[in-house]
Design a protein around this motif. Structure first.
Motif, PDB file in Angstrom:
ATOM      1  N   ILE A 107      -0.173  -1.858   5.601  1.00 37.61           N
ATOM      2  CA  ILE A 107       0.124  -1.403   4.239  1.00 37.61           C
ATOM      3  C   ILE A 107       0.923  -2.457   3.486  1.00 37.61           C
ATOM      4  CG2 ILE A 107       1.244   0.416   2.890  1.00 37.61           C
ATOM      5  CD1 ILE A 107       0.781   2.303   5.214  1.00 37.61           C
ATOM      6  N   ASN A 108       1.623  -3.335   4.234  1.00 38.98           N
ATOM      7  CA  ASN A 108       2.450  -4.415   3.691  1.00 38.98           C
ATOM      8  C   ASN A 108       3.629  -3.843   2.893  1.00 38.98           C
ATOM      9  OD1 ASN A 108       3.237  -7.048   3.326  1.00 38.98           O
ATOM     10  ND2 ASN A 108       1.836  -7.448   1.618  1.00 38.98           N
ATOM     11  N   VAL A 109       4.419  -3.056   3.603  1.00 40.34           N
ATOM     12  CA  VAL A 109       5.586  -2.448   2.960  1.00 40.34           C
ATOM     13  C   VAL A 109       6.654  -3.475   2.617  1.00 40.34           C
ATOM     14  CG1 VAL A 109       5.171  -0.228   4.069  1.00 40.34           C
ATOM     15  CG2 VAL A 109       6.593  -1.928   5.226  1.00 40.34           C
ATOM     16  N   ASP A 133      -4.826 -18.104  -6.683  1.00 41.89           N
ATOM     17  CA  ASP A 133      -4.101 -17.136  -5.869  1.00 41.89           C
ATOM     18  C   ASP A 133      -4.986 -15.917  -5.676  1.00 41.89           C
ATOM     19  OD1 ASP A 133      -1.136 -15.105  -6.224  1.00 41.89           O
ATOM     20  OD2 ASP A 133      -2.072 -15.930  -4.444  1.00 41.89           O
ATOM     21  N   PHE A 134      -5.249 -15.553  -4.429  1.00 40.28           N
ATOM     22  CA  PHE A 134      -6.082 -14.396  -4.115  1.00 40.28           C
ATOM     23  C   PHE A 134      -5.192 -13.287  -3.556  1.00 40.28           C
ATOM     24  CE2 PHE A 134      -9.320 -11.680  -3.004  1.00 40.28           C
ATOM     25  CZ  PHE A 134      -9.449 -11.462  -1.646  1.00 40.28           C
ATOM     26  N   GLY A 135      -5.082 -12.209  -4.305  1.00 40.99           N
ATOM     27  CA  GLY A 135      -4.316 -11.060  -3.868  1.00 40.99           C
ATOM     28  C   GLY A 135      -5.228  -9.955  -3.387  1.00 40.99           C
ATOM     29  N   PHE A 136      -4.910  -9.365  -2.243  1.00 37.93           N
ATOM     30  CA  PHE A 136      -5.761  -8.315  -1.679  1.00 37.93           C
ATOM     31  C   PHE A 136      -4.900  -7.354  -0.868  1.00 37.93           C
ATOM     32  CE2 PHE A 136      -5.751  -9.611   2.784  1.00 37.93           C
ATOM     33  CZ  PHE A 136      -5.316 -10.914   2.694  1.00 37.93           C
ATOM     34  N   ARG A 137      -5.461  -6.184  -0.597  1.00 38.50           N
ATOM     35  CA  ARG A 137      -4.823  -5.179   0.243  1.00 38.50           C
ATOM     36  C   ARG A 137      -5.755  -4.823   1.386  1.00 38.50           C
ATOM     37  NH1 ARG A 137      -3.519  -3.776  -5.042  1.00 38.50           N
ATOM     38  NH2 ARG A 137      -1.284  -3.535  -5.468  1.00 38.50           N
ATOM     39  N   ILE A 138      -5.172  -4.318   2.472  1.00 40.52           N
ATOM     40  CA  ILE A 138      -5.972  -3.854   3.605  1.00 40.52           C
ATOM     41  C   ILE A 138      -5.979  -2.328   3.641  1.00 40.52           C
ATOM     42  CG2 ILE A 138      -6.182  -3.831   6.113  1.00 40.52           C
ATOM     43  CD1 ILE A 138      -5.180  -6.649   6.161  1.00 40.52           C
ATOM     44  N   LEU A 139      -4.787  -1.726   3.660  1.00 37.77           N
ATOM     45  CA  LEU A 139      -4.665  -0.276   3.580  1.00 37.77           C
ATOM     46  C   LEU A 139      -3.854   0.083   2.347  1.00 37.77           C
ATOM     47  CD1 LEU A 139      -3.959   0.785   7.294  1.00 37.77           C
ATOM     48  CD2 LEU A 139      -6.147   0.681   6.102  1.00 37.77           C
ATOM     49  N   GLU A 140      -4.286   1.120   1.650  1.00 38.34           N
ATOM     50  CA  GLU A 140      -3.606   1.546   0.439  1.00 38.34           C
ATOM     51  C   GLU A 140      -3.175   3.005   0.581  1.00 38.34           C
ATOM     52  OE1 GLU A 140      -7.185  -0.328  -1.952  1.00 38.34           O
ATOM     53  OE2 GLU A 140      -5.548   0.187  -3.329  1.00 38.34           O
ATOM     54  N   GLU A 141      -2.033   3.330  -0.026  1.00 40.57           N
ATOM     55  CA  GLU A 141      -1.526   4.699  -0.048  1.00 40.57           C
ATOM     56  C   GLU A 141      -1.858   5.344  -1.391  1.00 40.57           C
ATOM     57  OE1 GLU A 141       2.601   3.896   0.878  1.00 40.57           O
ATOM     58  OE2 GLU A 141       2.360   4.892   2.814  1.00 40.57           O
ATOM     59  N   ARG A 142      -2.413   6.545  -1.346  1.00 36.37           N
ATOM     60  CA  ARG A 142      -2.720   7.302  -2.551  1.00 36.37           C
ATOM     61  C   ARG A 142      -2.171   8.721  -2.398  1.00 36.37           C
ATOM     62  NH1 ARG A 142      -7.283   4.930  -5.055  1.00 36.37           N
ATOM     63  NH2 ARG A 142      -7.008   2.674  -4.863  1.00 36.37           N
ATOM     64  N   THR A 143      -2.119   9.439  -3.513  1.00 35.97           N
ATOM     65  CA  THR A 143      -1.678  10.830  -3.490  1.00 35.97           C
ATOM     66  C   THR A 143      -2.823  11.713  -3.957  1.00 35.97           C
ATOM     67  OG1 THR A 143      -0.781  10.585  -5.727  1.00 35.97           O
ATOM     68  CG2 THR A 143       0.741  10.259  -3.900  1.00 35.97           C
ATOM     69  N   LEU A 152      -6.244   4.830   2.415  1.00 32.99           N
ATOM     70  CA  LEU A 152      -7.589   4.352   2.142  1.00 32.99           C
ATOM     71  C   LEU A 152      -7.717   2.906   2.601  1.00 32.99           C
ATOM     72  CD1 LEU A 152      -8.358   5.678  -1.467  1.00 32.99           C
ATOM     73  CD2 LEU A 152      -9.204   6.592   0.688  1.00 32.99           C
ATOM     74  N   ALA A 153      -8.872   2.559   3.131  1.00 33.68           N
ATOM     75  CA  ALA A 153      -9.150   1.158   3.461  1.00 33.68           C
ATOM     76  C   ALA A 153      -9.660   0.465   2.200  1.00 33.68           C
ATOM     77  CB  ALA A 153     -10.181   1.059   4.575  1.00 33.68           C
TER      78      ALA A 153
END
Length: 500
Positions: A107-109, A133-143, A152-153
């Protein structure tokens, strides 16, 4: 197309950027392996953190739905059991901490925006190299609607860590060709070129898989299962290759059709590049098919060779210990003689080229070859002499003159055509030609031909459609020519022009 040409056109640069972004998605997993040694509360060497991370990502991807995702507690529970299998002698509390640490890292807290950063370069439109610069996420938190958190992946994780790292080569190539055909049908040749390059890579991967089996057979037939495994692989491979050749030939025809019908030069060039790539895939599959068809014969020949080959009676020469090391202890003259003798023995005698007089003389005396496929000089066709063809007979011309001879009357062209059609089916066409010529009468030509009458046509301000002819109707009449007065009028006009 060469590699340099691809760089100049920007295609290779786009491919490099995509692969660098895909490679960046694996960096957080490698970072877990590096950082585990800095965690004092666990024995890092007992755990494979990249495997734990992939397991967590898979669990999140499986639980994802259109409106929800994976719950933290469910993912942690499953991940803890997986971690426990890696170190069953460690406590359950440590297993839970390891699973939670990997999940938080994905999640990269540690970052406020939860994004990983990766630097990569690309070539811009001016040809300069620049960093991005390439910004990306692996796992994301949603409500969700109730305010509960779920996981979510990300798009990058699904494409690379779930899809691209676990790809069946045959299925991936079929999917790539289906996508390629869809892009070609929609005219998206730029995207189709990228897919075609990926399909070519899949072809190379599949060929490499088959090549390893055949190379292993040549080294030692006992290391390859030719009773069950390899025959099944060969049958599947032949079916796959034949289907791919058929599909790629259909794709090639579709690209050629798009290229021939395109009006834009860029579209034609992209289509030509696609034809080159797909043609290379067809060539590779054809070579692979040839190798597959000869694989069983290769196995039988290698089996006979390896089974009945005698044991080597001569030891191999060690160049380092048997030649180089002793030569260093000798003088230059002694070493040169030793090396010369070794080269002569290793290379063998060289046969000198000699002229064979018995073969040379007939070659010199032979007549020059005739390169024409017809064994004679081809005749160059020249222009054919035009043939005199009389469209209308003398009788038809006489009838037309009689119909158009009306010195004391005025008639419409439509009336004359109706009368001409009763006399002859082809006569209306001759009458129309004469009437059109009369619309702009050639007075000078009539005088030179000693004619005393001239057909005159003027517009009747009406439209007619008769006997296949449509247009303005004409009023036709025959005018008598007063030759002396007409000649004097022409001479007076010429004299006035001279005086001017």
């Amino acid at each position: 197309m060469s590699y340099g040409e691809g760089v100049q056109d920007g295609w290779v640069d786009e491919g490099l950027s995509r692969r660098m972004k895909a490679l960046a998605c694996t960096a957080p997993l490698h970072d877990l392996e590096v950082r585990k040694a800095n965690q004092p509360w666990m024995e890092g060497e007992r755990y494979q953190m990249a495997e734990v991370a992939l397991f967590i990502i898979d669990q999140v991807a499986i639980a994802m739905d259109f409106e929800s995702g994976a719950r933290h507690e469910h993912v942690l529970e499953r991940a803890q059991r997986f971690v426990g299998r890696q170190a069953p002698d460690r406590s359950g509390g440590e297993h839970g901490k390891v699973a939670a640490w990997v999940l938080e890292s994905l999640i990269n807290v540690r970052e406020s925006d939860r994004a990983f950063r990766w630097k990569y370069g690309s070539i811009n439109s001016s040809g300069a190299y620049e960093f991005k610069d390439f910004g990306f996420r692996i796992l994301e938190e949603r409500t969700d609607a109730q305010g509960d958190l779920y996981l979510l992946a990300s798009h990058e994780a699904l494409n690379v860590l779930v899809g691209a790292l676990d790809t069946d080569v045959e299925s991936a190539q079929i999917a790539a060709e289906v996508r390629l055909r869809n892009l070609i049908d929609r005219g998206r040749l730029a995207d189709a070129r990228q897919v075609a390059e990926q399909a070519r890579v899949r072809t190379i991967q599949y060929g490499e898989t088959i090549r390893r089996h055949l190379d292993a057979t040549e080294r030692n037939v006992r290391t390859v299962d030719w009773m069950q495994e390899v025959p099944d692989v060969l049958n599947e491979a032949l079916t796959h290759v034949e289907a791919r050749i058929h599909e790629e030939q259909a794709i090639e025809r579709s690209i050629l059709s798009n290229r021939d019908s395109a009006q834009d030069f860029r579209t034609k060039r992209r289509a030509a590049e696609l034809v080159h790539i797909v043609g290379d895939c067809i060539r590779r599959h054809t070579v692979l098919q040839h190798r597959l068809l000869g694989a069983r014969a290769l196995f039988r020949s290698q089996q006979d060779r390896q089974q009945f080959a005698g044991t080597p009676r001569r030891a191999f020469l060690d160049l380092h210990s048997d030649l180089l090391h002793p030569s260093l202890a000798l003088t230059v003259g002694e070493a040169a003689a030793l090396l010369e003798a070794f080269v002569e023995g290793a290379v063998g005698p060289k046969r000198q080229a000699q002229v064979n007089l018995a073969a040379l003389v007939p070659t010199l005396l032979a007549p020059p070859p005739v390169y024409s496929p017809f064994a004679e000089e081809e005749d160059v066709p020249g222009p054919l002499a035009p043939e005199d063809e009389v469209r209308f007979s003398a009788e038809q011309q006489r009838l037309a003159r009689e119909l158009l001879d009306m010195p004391d009357s005025v008639r419409t062209l439509s009336d004359v055509l109706a009368e001409a059609a009763l006399l002859d089916d082809d006569l209306p066409e001759l009458v129309v030609l004469a009437a059109l010529r009369a619309y702009s009468p050639q007075l000078g030509s009539a005088l030179r031909n000693d004619q005393d009458r001239l057909l005159i046509a003027v517009s009747a301000s009406s439209i007619f459609e008769e006997h296949g002819f449509v247009g303005d109707d004409l009023l036709l009449s025959t005018a008598r020519l007063d030759r002396p007065a007409t000649v004097r009028g022409v001479e007076d006009a010429e004299e006035r022009n001279l005086n001017r």
